[in-house]
Design a protein around this motif. Structure first.
Motif, PDB file in Angstrom:
ATOM      1  N   LEU A 140      29.256  -5.015  33.425  1.00 11.85           N
ATOM      2  CA  LEU A 140      28.781  -5.251  34.792  1.00 11.85           C
ATOM      3  C   LEU A 140      28.001  -4.065  35.337  1.00 11.85           C
ATOM      4  O   LEU A 140      27.174  -4.227  36.222  1.00 11.85           O
ATOM      5  CB  LEU A 140      29.964  -5.569  35.708  1.00 11.85           C
ATOM      6  CG  LEU A 140      30.694  -6.874  35.405  1.00 11.85           C
ATOM      7  CD1 LEU A 140      31.903  -7.015  36.316  1.00 11.85           C
ATOM      8  CD2 LEU A 140      29.767  -8.066  35.534  1.00 11.85           C
TER       9      LEU A 140
ATOM     10  N   MET B 171      26.759  -9.649  40.384  1.00 18.45           N
ATOM     11  CA  MET B 171      26.462  -8.213  40.292  1.00 18.45           C
ATOM     12  C   MET B 171      24.961  -7.985  40.090  1.00 18.45           C
ATOM     13  O   MET B 171      24.376  -7.083  40.692  1.00 18.45           O
ATOM     14  CB  MET B 171      27.262  -7.579  39.161  1.00 18.45           C
ATOM     15  CG  MET B 171      28.753  -7.577  39.402  1.00 18.45           C
ATOM     16  SD  MET B 171      29.277  -6.504  40.750  1.00 18.45           S
ATOM     17  CE  MET B 171      29.285  -4.938  39.889  1.00 18.45           C
ATOM     18  N   LYS B 172      24.337  -8.793  39.263  1.00 14.40           N
ATOM     19  CA  LYS B 172      22.885  -8.677  39.027  1.00 14.40           C
ATOM     20  C   LYS B 172      22.116  -8.940  40.318  1.00 14.40           C
ATOM     21  O   LYS B 172      21.191  -8.202  40.657  1.00 14.40           O
ATOM     22  CB  LYS B 172      22.465  -9.664  37.946  1.00 14.40           C
ATOM     23  CG  LYS B 172      21.003  -9.609  37.599  1.00 14.40           C
ATOM     24  CD  LYS B 172      20.659 -10.610  36.501  1.00 14.40           C
ATOM     25  CE  LYS B 172      19.179 -10.573  36.200  1.00 14.40           C
ATOM     26  NZ  LYS B 172      18.814 -11.564  35.163  1.00 14.40           N
TER      27      LYS B 172
ATOM     28  N   TYR C  36      22.502  -5.983  42.668  1.00  9.21           N
ATOM     29  CA  TYR C  36      21.683  -4.865  42.188  1.00  9.21           C
ATOM     30  C   TYR C  36      20.225  -5.075  42.594  1.00  9.21           C
ATOM     31  O   TYR C  36      19.582  -4.170  43.116  1.00  9.21           O
ATOM     32  CB  TYR C  36      21.810  -4.743  40.669  1.00  9.21           C
ATOM     33  CG  TYR C  36      20.954  -3.647  40.087  1.00  9.21           C
ATOM     34  CD1 TYR C  36      21.426  -2.345  40.019  1.00  9.21           C
ATOM     35  CD2 TYR C  36      19.673  -3.914  39.616  1.00  9.21           C
ATOM     36  CE1 TYR C  36      20.643  -1.336  39.504  1.00  9.21           C
ATOM     37  CE2 TYR C  36      18.886  -2.907  39.092  1.00  9.21           C
ATOM     38  CZ  TYR C  36      19.377  -1.618  39.036  1.00  9.21           C
ATOM     39  OH  TYR C  36      18.590  -0.615  38.527  1.00  9.21           O
TER      40      TYR C  36
ATOM     41  N   SER D 147      29.357  -3.885  48.007  1.00  4.18           N
ATOM     42  CA  SER D 147      30.132  -5.036  47.567  1.00  4.18           C
ATOM     43  C   SER D 147      31.074  -4.579  46.476  1.00  4.18           C
ATOM     44  O   SER D 147      30.714  -3.752  45.644  1.00  4.18           O
ATOM     45  CB  SER D 147      29.204  -6.128  47.038  1.00  4.18           C
ATOM     46  OG  SER D 147      29.953  -7.246  46.652  1.00  4.18           O
TER      47      SER D 147
ATOM     48  N   THR E 127      30.520 -13.700  37.803  1.00  3.29           N
ATOM     49  CA  THR E 127      30.645 -12.324  38.274  1.00  3.29           C
ATOM     50  C   THR E 127      29.428 -11.507  37.855  1.00  3.29           C
ATOM     51  O   THR E 127      28.869 -10.759  38.647  1.00  3.29           O
ATOM     52  CB  THR E 127      31.929 -11.676  37.724  1.00  3.29           C
ATOM     53  OG1 THR E 127      33.043 -12.463  38.124  1.00  3.29           O
ATOM     54  CG2 THR E 127      32.091 -10.259  38.228  1.00  3.29           C
TER      55      THR E 127
ATOM     56  N   ILE F 245      34.192  -5.825  43.545  1.00  5.25           N
ATOM     57  CA  ILE F 245      34.862  -6.913  42.853  1.00  5.25           C
ATOM     58  C   ILE F 245      36.127  -6.384  42.202  1.00  5.25           C
ATOM     59  O   ILE F 245      36.256  -5.194  41.946  1.00  5.25           O
ATOM     60  CB  ILE F 245      33.973  -7.562  41.772  1.00  5.25           C
ATOM     61  CG1 ILE F 245      33.628  -6.541  40.688  1.00  5.25           C
ATOM     62  CG2 ILE F 245      32.740  -8.179  42.362  1.00  5.25           C
ATOM     63  CD1 ILE F 245      33.190  -7.180  39.414  1.00  5.25           C
TER      64      ILE F 245
ATOM     65  N   ALA G 254      33.497  -1.735  41.227  1.00  2.00           N
ATOM     66  CA  ALA G 254      34.425  -2.592  40.493  1.00  2.00           C
ATOM     67  C   ALA G 254      35.751  -1.855  40.427  1.00  2.00           C
ATOM     68  O   ALA G 254      35.776  -0.656  40.159  1.00  2.00           O
ATOM     69  CB  ALA G 254      33.890  -2.878  39.099  1.00  2.00           C
TER      70      ALA G 254
ATOM     71  N   THR H  23      27.378  -1.391  44.391  1.00  2.00           N
ATOM     72  CA  THR H  23      28.523  -2.176  43.950  1.00  2.00           C
ATOM     73  C   THR H  23      29.645  -1.289  43.432  1.00  2.00           C
ATOM     74  O   THR H  23      29.404  -0.187  42.935  1.00  2.00           O
ATOM     75  CB  THR H  23      28.128  -3.161  42.838  1.00  2.00           C
ATOM     76  OG1 THR H  23      27.538  -2.425  41.762  1.00  2.00           O
ATOM     77  CG2 THR H  23      27.145  -4.197  43.343  1.00  2.00           C
TER      78      THR H  23
ATOM     79  N   PRO I 282      28.634  -1.384  37.402  1.00  2.00           N
ATOM     80  CA  PRO I 282      28.609  -1.129  38.847  1.00  2.00           C
ATOM     81  C   PRO I 282      28.241   0.326  39.134  1.00  2.00           C
ATOM     82  O   PRO I 282      28.267   1.169  38.240  1.00  2.00           O
ATOM     83  CB  PRO I 282      30.059  -1.401  39.271  1.00  2.00           C
ATOM     84  CG  PRO I 282      30.842  -1.044  38.051  1.00  2.00           C
ATOM     85  CD  PRO I 282      29.990  -1.466  36.881  1.00  2.00           C
TER      86      PRO I 282
END
Length: 92
Positions: free
Chosen positions: A72, A36-37, A40, A10, A32, A12, A48, A46, A74
């Motif tokens: 975040l 993300m959490k 995870y 994923s 957001t 962002i 970014a 993830t 990532p």
């Protein structure tokens, strides 16, 4: 990087919300962060991504973007420089 039985990823878009022209589709930072959490915890890798040098961007807004990426956390954060193309509004 985390893995799962089915490869999943994923991504962002990062950016200071104050510099986005169309803010209607940009989720607020708390949303957001929760997404993300959740990704995870589900084992989804993830990314970014951010673009520096957009119209209206300042050193302060770029620092906000970097801080958001760090918060975040990532699997991969990728930043690019904006490139204006002839004939576009940014080129002028």
């Amino acid at each position: 990087m985390r893995s799962s039985t089915t490869p999943q990823l994923s991504a962002i878009s990062l950016g200071d919300r104050g510099t986005w022209r169309d803010r209607s589709w940009v989720p607020p930072d708390p949303v957001t962060a929760q997404v993300m959490k959740n990704l995870y915890q589900a084992g989804v890798a993830t990314q970014a991504m951010g673009i520096f040098g957009m119209p209206g961007e300042t050193e302060e807004s770029m620092e906000k973007t970097i801080r958001l990426a760090l918060e975040l956390d990532p699997d991969l954060a990728h930043f690019m420089m904006a490139a204006p193309y002839p004939g576009t509004e940014m080129w002028q």
